[in-house]
Design an enzyme around this catalytic site. Structure first.
Site, PDB file in Angstrom:
ATOM      1  N   GLU A  15       0.822  -1.250  -0.023  1.00  0.00           N
ATOM      2  CA  GLU A  15      -0.066  -0.032   0.204  1.00  0.00           C
ATOM      3  C   GLU A  15       0.758   1.330  -0.101  1.00  0.00           C
ATOM      4  O   GLU A  15       0.208   2.266   0.209  1.00  0.00           O
ATOM      5  CB  GLU A  15      -1.000  -0.027   1.347  1.00  0.00           C
ATOM      6  CG  GLU A  15      -1.823  -1.130   1.324  1.00  0.00           C
ATOM      7  CD  GLU A  15      -2.715  -1.156   2.422  1.00  0.00           C
ATOM      8  OE1 GLU A  15      -3.774  -0.289   2.398  1.00  0.00           O
ATOM      9  OE2 GLU A  15      -2.447  -1.584   3.433  1.00  0.00           O
ATOM     10  N   SER A 165      -6.378  -2.692   1.343  1.00  0.00           N
ATOM     11  CA  SER A 165      -6.787  -2.139   0.254  1.00  0.00           C
ATOM     12  C   SER A 165      -6.912  -3.442  -0.685  1.00  0.00           C
ATOM     13  O   SER A 165      -6.753  -3.372  -1.873  1.00  0.00           O
ATOM     14  CB  SER A 165      -5.324  -1.555  -0.436  1.00  0.00           C
ATOM     15  OG  SER A 165      -5.091  -0.231  -0.157  1.00  0.00           O
ATOM     16  N   SER A 298     -11.049   9.214  -1.609  1.00  0.00           N
ATOM     17  CA  SER A 298     -11.454   8.273  -0.573  1.00  0.00           C
ATOM     18  C   SER A 298     -12.505   8.327   0.211  1.00  0.00           C
ATOM     19  O   SER A 298     -13.379   9.470   0.096  1.00  0.00           O
ATOM     20  CB  SER A 298     -10.306   8.171   0.455  1.00  0.00           C
ATOM     21  OG  SER A 298      -8.925   8.093  -0.054  1.00  0.00           O
TER      22      SER A 298
END
Length: 325
Positions: A15, A165, A298
């Site tokens: 990530e 993720s 996000s």
């Protein structure tokens, strides 16, 4: 005098690039009138302060300081924007606790607990919070596919126990897909989690400490073009995120109650974003992210905006909460 804030980003996991994006968004949106802010890249091969001209200054790991133009720079607080290890699993936070440096995340044990999916599930189950049926494997264990399927059924999800993720996650629909899915998950982690498929609406909920109190943000429903909310769906536009979620008042109250219950059960503080699947009107907890994405795309920023909380206010609140803790 303005406080010096270190924004840590990067990390040691898959990530790293996502974390660098989140960290830069934080850096660009924290008020420079309120704080002196610094970007700190925590990478496998180096810990460095990176200035706006891309000059690098090594971090002294003895006290997490830097030397710039012959002057020593100490920090008053760390804003944690590292997804995965060592930021989200608590490792670097234990180090900050040892040297007495405040940070925006939960205590290191809570971070480690929530990052370990199976340990996190074990705790929330004790509080009566519903979850999927699960099966655990460590690397080197005997793998009995028939036994696994008899417990969790098909289709099922195979995922690394400690990863974010959606790296390494597969949805196995047939017996033949199980072993490739298990191998893929083991490429990310030495522990894996296999869960029954929950057929229902997916709702993700942000919870954090806001002005001293637990705040549940407007909820988001995830509608993905893919089989599940995987990396492509999260970051490459293969999903629709509906904020606020179009749900009944009754379901909203039920989700809000379970979100607060989960946050308290895990003794959390700082940011969190938890995933729930609604099955027959009942929320089932999947997992909690304690360093959720903070890019402009996000979910937490989307939810905060819906609640009337701007990027600068969101980050200012996190820093002030940490400084006053």
């Amino acid at each position: 005098m303005k406080k010096n804030i270190a924004i840590i980003m990067g990390g040691y996991s898959s990530e790293v690039d996502i974390s660098l994006k989140s960290g830069n968004v934080v850096y660009n949106n924290i008020s420079k009138d309120s704080y002196n802010t610094y970007k700190i890249h925590i990478l496998k091969n180096k810990w460095v302060l990176v200035d706006d001209n891309q000059h690098e200054y090594p971090i002294n790991k003895h006290d997490f300081s830097a030397e710039i133009n012959g002057k020593k720079l100490n920090f008053d607080c760390v804003f944690n924007a590292i997804h995965g290890t060592p930021g989200e699993d608590g490792r670097i936070l234990a180090y900050f606790d040892l040297i007495g440096l405040k940070h925006t995340s939960a205590p290191f044990y809570q971070m480690a607990l929530t990052f370990n999916k199976r340990d996190c599930l074990s705790v929330v189950k004790q509080y009566g919070i519903k979850t999927a049926t699960s099966y655990f494997l460590n690397k080197g264990d005997e793998i009995n596919v028939e036994k696994i399927i008899s417990k969790v059924g098909l289709p099922c999800f195979v995922k690394p126990n400690n990863a974010g993720s959606s790296f390494g996650i597969s949805k196995a629909k047939t017996v033949e897909e199980m072993m490739p899915a298990i191998k893929k998950a083991f490429n990310e982690d030495s522990e894996i989690l296999i869960e029954s498929f929950l057929d229902g609406r997916e709702i993700t909920i942000g919870v954090f400490i806001y002005k001293g109190n637990i705040k549940v943000l407007p909820m988001t429903e995830i509608l993905t073009e893919n089989d599940f909310f995987d990396y492509e769906a999260k970051y490459l536009g293969k999903s629709e995120e509906i904020t606020p979620a179009q749900i009944s008042d009754e379901l909203h109250k039920k989700l809000e109650a379970v979100a607060i219950k989960t946050y308290k059960a895990l003794n959390m503080s700082g940011f969190s974003r938890s995933e729930y699947i609604i099955v027959n009107g009942e929320p089932h907890f999947l997992e909690m992210n304690t360093v959720p994405g903070l890019t402009t795309e996000s979910i937490i920023p989307q939810q905060a905006a819906e609640a009337g909380i701007s990027f600068p206010e969101l980050f200012h609140n996190a820093i002030e909460t940490a400084l006053n803790n």
